[in-house]
Design a protein around this motif. Structure first.
Motif, PDB file in Angstrom:
ATOM      1  N   GLU A 169       0.820  -1.214   0.000  1.00 22.99           N
ATOM      2  CA  GLU A 169       0.000   0.000   0.000  1.00 22.99           C
ATOM      3  C   GLU A 169       0.857   1.268   0.000  1.00 22.99           C
ATOM      4  O   GLU A 169       0.719   2.146   0.851  1.00 22.99           O
ATOM      5  CB  GLU A 169      -0.978  -0.003   1.181  1.00 22.99           C
ATOM      6  N   PRO A 170       1.765   1.374  -0.989  1.00 27.32           N
ATOM      7  CA  PRO A 170       2.699   2.506  -1.002  1.00 27.32           C
ATOM      8  C   PRO A 170       2.071   3.773  -1.555  1.00 27.32           C
ATOM      9  O   PRO A 170       1.063   3.740  -2.269  1.00 27.32           O
ATOM     10  CB  PRO A 170       3.793   2.010  -1.943  1.00 27.32           C
ATOM     11  N   LYS A 171       2.702   4.898  -1.235  1.00 32.13           N
ATOM     12  CA  LYS A 171       2.394   6.166  -1.891  1.00 32.13           C
ATOM     13  C   LYS A 171       3.464   6.487  -2.941  1.00 32.13           C
ATOM     14  O   LYS A 171       3.241   7.285  -3.841  1.00 32.13           O
ATOM     15  CB  LYS A 171       2.318   7.293  -0.852  1.00 32.13           C
ATOM     16  N   THR A 172       4.636   5.854  -2.786  1.00 31.69           N
ATOM     17  CA  THR A 172       5.743   6.025  -3.732  1.00 31.69           C
ATOM     18  C   THR A 172       6.397   4.661  -3.966  1.00 31.69           C
ATOM     19  O   THR A 172       6.612   3.919  -3.011  1.00 31.69           O
ATOM     20  CB  THR A 172       6.796   7.010  -3.197  1.00 31.69           C
ATOM     21  N   ILE A 173       6.685   4.335  -5.233  1.00 26.21           N
ATOM     22  CA  ILE A 173       7.386   3.092  -5.565  1.00 26.21           C
ATOM     23  C   ILE A 173       8.687   3.439  -6.280  1.00 26.21           C
ATOM     24  O   ILE A 173       8.709   4.263  -7.202  1.00 26.21           O
ATOM     25  CB  ILE A 173       6.537   2.172  -6.465  1.00 26.21           C
TER      26      ILE A 173
END
Length: 254
Positions: A169-173
């Motif tokens: 559940e990332p906001k940045t990859i």
């Protein structure tokens, strides 16, 4: 506010200066390419952001909060996920099990709940399974949920790594050479996938050597050479920059 900001980052390993005063941002909704020749310091940047390496100087901030000095699992819990240049899957686990591992940073039931098989733990396990299956479906891997990772084709394993990152559940990859080893058709599909991930509101920072992928999908590009930023800008600006052409792109981009 920039989601991810590097300010004057320097990294030194003994007498080796790996990065020198590197500064750039990954703004909300961005797809940023980080390019440069081998040994330029690209993976070092990823390792600094994710807490694997400590900086010798400078600061990494995420949503305004300092990341420098934090442990990797804490940074993952804050919403920064990554894939690796060399595939790091659990080969003797199924695709679903590999993806479920990424949810550990979102679990709340704890060890005691797992041992006692409490109601809360069972609910959490069901939620993890549901999220993990959704990540597999998003990456068009739903039909491989119960396949051992070791039995999956290379291109599918690449997609499985991205599915696992999404499951946290990332906001940045951070994608480390996601097109490495892919054939042209798989590379085109990867570009489509990256656009779909971006459409979810997830920011992307990507190290990649395939310039068709970089120029085709990135909105902003940062160029490193020997640990120093030599250019940044839009793809069309980078393609025309004489410093970049000399250091990396070569004559085919003249």
């Amino acid at each position: 506010m920039a989601n991810l900001e590097l300010s004057d980052i320097s990294v030194r390993f003994g007498g080796l200066q790996a990065l020198t005063d590197v500064s750039f941002r990954v703004r909300e909704g961005d797809i940023v390419g980080l390019i440069g020749p081998n040994g330029a310091g690209k993976t070092t940047v990823f390792n600094v952001i994710t807490g694997v390496y400590r900086t010798s100087a400078g600061q990494v901030r995420y949503d305004g909060a300092p990341l420098s000095g934090m442990r990797p699992h804490k940074i993952l819990a804050m919403g920064v996920a990554r894939t690796f240049q060399n595939i790091r899957l659990f080969q003797n686990m199924t695709a679903l099990e590999n993806v479920m591992v990424a949810q550990h940073c979102r679990t709340r039931a704890g060890v005691l709940g797992a041992v006692l098989r409490t109601r809360a733990q069972k609910r959490e396990e069901a939620r993890i399974r549901e999220k993990s299956l959704a990540a597999l479906e998003f990456m068009d891997l739903g039909g491989f949920a119960h396949e051992l990772a070791s039995n999956m084709a290379y291109g599918l394993q690449r997609r499985l790594e991205i599915a696992r990152a999404l499951a946290s559940e990332p906001k940045t990859i951070l994608l480390d050479e996601p097109a490495a080893g892919l054939n042209p058709a798989e590379s085109r599909e990867l570009m489509h996938t990256i656009a779909r991930i971006s459409s979810l509101g997830i920011n992307i920072l990507m190290v990649e050597h395939d310039m068709k992928v970089v120029m085709g999908i990135c909105r902003h590009i940062v160029v490193l050479d020997h640990g120093v930023m030599i250019a940044e800008g839009k793809p069309e600006e980078i393609q025309r920059d004489p410093r970049v052409i000399e250091a990396y792109l070569g004559n085919e981009h003249h």
